[in-house]
Design a protein around this motif. Structure first.
Motif, PDB file in Angstrom:
ATOM      1  N   ALA A   1       0.832  -1.205   0.000  1.00  0.00           N
ATOM      2  CA  ALA A   1       0.000   0.000   0.000  1.00  0.00           C
ATOM      3  C   ALA A   1       0.867   1.255   0.000  1.00  0.00           C
ATOM      4  O   ALA A   1       0.573   2.236  -0.700  1.00  0.00           O
ATOM      5  CB  ALA A   1      -0.933  -0.012   1.213  1.00  0.00           C
ATOM      6  N   ALA A   2       1.943   1.244   0.799  1.00  0.00           N
ATOM      7  CA  ALA A   2       2.846   2.402   0.823  1.00  0.00           C
ATOM      8  C   ALA A   2       3.501   2.611  -0.544  1.00  0.00           C
ATOM      9  O   ALA A   2       3.644   3.749  -1.014  1.00  0.00           O
ATOM     10  CB  ALA A   2       3.907   2.210   1.907  1.00  0.00           C
ATOM     11  N   LEU A   3       3.889   1.508  -1.209  1.00  0.00           N
ATOM     12  CA  LEU A   3       4.476   1.631  -2.544  1.00  0.00           C
ATOM     13  C   LEU A   3       3.459   2.166  -3.535  1.00  0.00           C
ATOM     14  O   LEU A   3       3.808   2.989  -4.408  1.00  0.00           O
ATOM     15  CB  LEU A   3       5.004   0.266  -2.991  1.00  0.00           C
ATOM     16  CG  LEU A   3       5.695   0.232  -4.368  1.00  0.00           C
ATOM     17  CD1 LEU A   3       6.887   1.172  -4.390  1.00  0.00           C
ATOM     18  CD2 LEU A   3       6.140  -1.186  -4.711  1.00  0.00           C
ATOM     19  N   ASN A   4       2.215   1.734  -3.443  1.00  0.00           N
ATOM     20  CA  ASN A   4       1.180   2.260  -4.346  1.00  0.00           C
ATOM     21  C   ASN A   4       0.977   3.754  -4.132  1.00  0.00           C
ATOM     22  O   ASN A   4       0.822   4.517  -5.092  1.00  0.00           O
ATOM     23  CB  ASN A   4      -0.130   1.506  -4.133  1.00  0.00           C
ATOM     24  CG  ASN A   4      -0.142   0.157  -4.826  1.00  0.00           C
ATOM     25  OD1 ASN A   4       0.693  -0.114  -5.683  1.00  0.00           O
ATOM     26  ND2 ASN A   4      -1.082  -0.688  -4.462  1.00  0.00           N
ATOM     27  N   ARG A   5       0.953   4.172  -2.849  1.00  0.00           N
ATOM     28  CA  ARG A   5       0.806   5.611  -2.590  1.00  0.00           C
ATOM     29  C   ARG A   5       1.998   6.384  -3.146  1.00  0.00           C
ATOM     30  O   ARG A   5       1.834   7.463  -3.735  1.00  0.00           O
ATOM     31  CB  ARG A   5       0.661   5.855  -1.095  1.00  0.00           C
ATOM     32  CG  ARG A   5      -0.659   5.395  -0.517  1.00  0.00           C
ATOM     33  CD  ARG A   5      -0.873   5.962   0.873  1.00  0.00           C
ATOM     34  NE  ARG A   5       0.152   5.512   1.806  1.00  0.00           N
ATOM     35  CZ  ARG A   5       0.062   4.420   2.551  1.00  0.00           C
ATOM     36  NH1 ARG A   5      -1.020   3.640   2.441  1.00  0.00           N
ATOM     37  NH2 ARG A   5       1.015   4.078   3.376  1.00  0.00           N
ATOM     38  N   MET A   6       3.188   5.837  -2.973  1.00  0.00           N
ATOM     39  CA  MET A   6       4.369   6.505  -3.504  1.00  0.00           C
ATOM     40  C   MET A   6       4.324   6.583  -5.029  1.00  0.00           C
ATOM     41  O   MET A   6       4.651   7.626  -5.621  1.00  0.00           O
ATOM     42  CB  MET A   6       5.624   5.768  -3.049  1.00  0.00           C
ATOM     43  CG  MET A   6       6.923   6.454  -3.469  1.00  0.00           C
ATOM     44  SD  MET A   6       8.383   5.459  -3.120  1.00  0.00           S
ATOM     45  CE  MET A   6       8.165   4.140  -4.319  1.00  0.00           C
ATOM     46  N   LEU A   7       3.902   5.475  -5.673  1.00  0.00           N
ATOM     47  CA  LEU A   7       3.795   5.500  -7.127  1.00  0.00           C
ATOM     48  C   LEU A   7       2.740   6.496  -7.590  1.00  0.00           C
ATOM     49  O   LEU A   7       2.898   7.139  -8.637  1.00  0.00           O
ATOM     50  CB  LEU A   7       3.462   4.093  -7.640  1.00  0.00           C
ATOM     51  CG  LEU A   7       4.564   3.033  -7.465  1.00  0.00           C
ATOM     52  CD1 LEU A   7       4.075   1.689  -7.964  1.00  0.00           C
ATOM     53  CD2 LEU A   7       5.828   3.445  -8.200  1.00  0.00           C
ATOM     54  N   GLY A   8       1.659   6.630  -6.807  1.00  0.00           N
ATOM     55  CA  GLY A   8       0.663   7.632  -7.145  1.00  0.00           C
ATOM     56  C   GLY A   8       1.226   9.040  -7.085  1.00  0.00           C
ATOM     57  O   GLY A   8       0.991   9.871  -7.974  1.00  0.00           O
ATOM     58  N   HIS A   9       2.002   9.322  -6.010  1.00  0.00           N
ATOM     59  CA  HIS A   9       2.625  10.642  -5.900  1.00  0.00           C
ATOM     60  C   HIS A   9       3.632  10.869  -7.016  1.00  0.00           C
ATOM     61  O   HIS A   9       3.701  11.959  -7.606  1.00  0.00           O
ATOM     62  CB  HIS A   9       3.315  10.775  -4.543  1.00  0.00           C
ATOM     63  CG  HIS A   9       2.355  10.759  -3.386  1.00  0.00           C
ATOM     64  ND1 HIS A   9       1.080  11.283  -3.471  1.00  0.00           N
ATOM     65  CD2 HIS A   9       2.488  10.289  -2.113  1.00  0.00           C
ATOM     66  CE1 HIS A   9       0.472  11.132  -2.322  1.00  0.00           C
ATOM     67  NE2 HIS A   9       1.293  10.532  -1.478  1.00  0.00           N
ATOM     68  N   VAL A  10       4.421   9.821  -7.328  1.00  0.00           N
ATOM     69  CA  VAL A  10       5.395   9.955  -8.403  1.00  0.00           C
ATOM     70  C   VAL A  10       4.692  10.177  -9.735  1.00  0.00           C
ATOM     71  O   VAL A  10       5.111  11.005 -10.558  1.00  0.00           O
ATOM     72  CB  VAL A  10       6.302   8.709  -8.460  1.00  0.00           C
ATOM     73  CG1 VAL A  10       7.189   8.738  -9.689  1.00  0.00           C
ATOM     74  CG2 VAL A  10       7.163   8.634  -7.208  1.00  0.00           C
ATOM     75  N   GLY A  11       3.592   9.434  -9.961  1.00  0.00           N
ATOM     76  CA  GLY A  11       2.844   9.629 -11.196  1.00  0.00           C
ATOM     77  C   GLY A  11       2.280  11.034 -11.315  1.00  0.00           C
ATOM     78  O   GLY A  11       2.339  11.652 -12.383  1.00  0.00           O
TER      79      GLY A  11
END
Length: 544
Positions: free
Chosen positions: A251-261
């Motif tokens: 979940a933390a990686l998904n949130r980070m990928l969302g911010h990066v996106g």
């Protein structure tokens, strides 16, 4: 020089399996040790009971209060307990004389397992000495008889005399050895099984983490450094459950990928705006530069009638002395240079506002600024109907007066440029509805509106109206349109003042609304409430 290779670090899977195996080994060792100690205590307890029984048979009842029987009664040999029934093979016995010496020490021996009853065999001097050296306290002691092994020996005294009796510990030692061997074998087999099963179980448990790592690996292989990037990689929902540890990582990686996106999308949008900005700026600057170059070439190559017949040394200098073609060319050069200077100044102002350059804030009344701006707009656009609505009290804001004047000029110029002659343009100043609590003693926010009844702004242009070089027409001609920087400057200046600018447009009504935070009240000046009508001259028509 030989290089020392660094030891390869263990993987998480290996560390978990090794830790589990070590833990099981420690637990198995503790259980085996405790079991062995308990079993040994039990076996020696049983052996001591048997030893006590043999001692009672050897010495008889206690000699206290009873007459001691002679030790050489023919009908009852003193060492008959060694070979008597109920005693284990290998039982030893010795007579303890009154002076404390040990005499006639024997042991029971059975030559063949299925042979006759055990017989006595005398102990040698070393074995007899080992028996004589034991403490005579009536308690069992463990001793190693040379050539015979371990024995459990006890001193006993009774009506039949004093004896040293002992039973072999071979059976106990064999039982304990067998138990230890079984425990070691079972523990070893359990550790091997635990290692194999643990490897499989940890592998299954770490499978979601490997999927998370695979997602991160795929993201790391994307070309994120340039270009338009569509970052659609995400950890599957099954591995992003926040109720588990691996799910929390996913979940933390998904949130980070969302911010990066989001950051990549913003970067791409910014780069697109910059490229468009540079292209539009180059297009805008190319036109006046081409004009300047063309008119300069025309001036250099042209021949004026006024110069015909005039000697070169006597030709007059200056623009007034030039011919009509030269004067026209020079006028066009000046006009294009002025246009290019204004464009460069607008770009410089936007760059300074983007860099966060501080403005000169002071208490400023908007009403005089609006009056001056409308008067200038009327002079520039006499074909429009200009109206002005002012409040009866000063509309004071805390801002940079020249920049706010530029906001007004740009808004009025936008209405004049894009609305046909005969359009009514109204500049209005009034208090804004207070949406947030104001500081004590401060008036509410000030609202500045510029309204016209022209054809309106196309709906597809409204979301981009405040972007740089955003224009409703595709022409680059200064006479047909504008450079597209006026409203961008309005938005930048108002934002720098902590305000907001909005636009509402339908055919027949377009309103630009600027909301500015109010400032401390300045010196009170006489204000007149009413409207300014360009058809009535430079005066205010006062309402009764």
């Amino acid at each position: 020089m030989s290089e020392v290779r660094a030891r390869r670090p263990w993987s998480l899977r290996t560390r978990l399996v090794v830790a589990a195996v070590v833990l099981i080994a420690v637990v198995g060792t503790v259980i085996g040790t405790v079991t062995t100690i308990a079993f040994r205590t039990y076996l020696y307890g049983q052996l001591d009971i048997r030893l006590k029984d043999v001692a009672m048979r050897a010495s008889g009842p206690s000699a206290d209060g009873a007459e001691r029987l002679p030790g050489d009664l023919p009908h009852r040999p003193p060492l008959d307990f060694v070979t008597g029934g109920g005693t284990p093979v290998g039982t030893v016995g010795a007579i303890v004389e009154d002076d404390g010496s040990v005499d006639r020490a024997v042991a029971s021996t059975q030559l063949e397992p299925s042979g006759p009853a055990p017989t006595e065999s005398p102990l040698d001097a070393a074995q007899t000495a080992a028996l004589a050296a034991l403490a005579r306290d009536g308690r069992p002691h463990t001793v190693d008889l040379p050539g015979k092994g371990g024995y459990r020996v006890q001193y006993a005294t009774g009506v039949r005399g004093s004896f040293m009796v002992g039973v072999p510990t071979e059976d106990v030692q064999d039982a304990l050895g067998t138990l230890v061997l079984v425990e070691v074998c079972v523990t070893g087999a359990g550790l091997v099984a635990a290692g194999i099963a643990g490897t499989g179980m940890v592998g299954v448990a770490l499978r979601p983490l490997r999927r998370v790592a695979a997602t991160a690996t795929r993201v790391s292989e994307l070309p994120l450094h340039s270009g338009e990037v569509a970052l659609h990689e995400r950890v599957p929902d099954a591995e992003a459950d926040p109720r588990t540890e691996v799910g929390q990582v996913g979940a933390a990686l998904n949130r980070m990928l969302g911010h990066v996106g989001s950051a990549l999308a913003a970067r791409q949008e910014s780069e697109t705006r910059v490229r468009q900005f540079v292209a539009d700026a180059g297009h805008e600057l190319r036109t006046p530069l081409a004009s300047i170059r063309g008119y300069a070439e025309l001036t250099r190559r042209g021949r004026e009638r006024s110069e015909v017949g005039v000697p070169p040394g006597r030709r007059p200098w200056g623009r007034d002395s030039a011919g009509p073609d030269t004067r026209h060319a020079l006028g066009r050069i000046e006009a294009e240079a002025t246009r290019m200077t204004g464009l460069v100044e607008d770009l410089l102002l936007l760059a300074r506002l983007d860099a966060g350059r501080p403005l000169s804030y002071e208490s400023t009344d908007l009403s005089p600024l609006v009056v001056d701006a409308v008067a200038d707009a009327r002079a520039a656009g006499p074909g429009h109907l200009w109206r002005l609505e002012l409040p009866s009290e000063p509309a004071t804001v805390h801002g940079d007066g020249p920049r706010l004047q530029q906001v007004l000029v740009n808004l009025l110029a936008n209405a004049r440029t894009h609305a046909p002659p005969g359009t009514t343009v109204t500049a209005r100043v009034r208090p804004a509805a207070a949406r947030t609590p104001q500081a004590p003693g401060h008036p509410p926010a000030v609202l500045l509106e510029v309204e016209d009844d022209g054809p309106g702004i196309p709906a597809e242009l409204l979301p981009h109206i405040f972007e740089r070089f955003a224009r409703g027409d595709a022409s680059r001609s200064r006479h047909a349109g504008s450079t597209g920087l006026g409203l961008a400057i309005v938005h930048a200046v108002v934002t720098a003042h902590g305000g907001a600018v909005t636009v509402r447009s339908v055919p027949g009504r377009t309103v630009f609304a600027v909301t500015l935070p109010s400032g401390p009240p300045g010196p009170t000046a006489p204000h007149t409430s009413g409207t300014y009508d360009s058809q009535e001259g430079h005066r205010l028509i006062t309402r009764p």
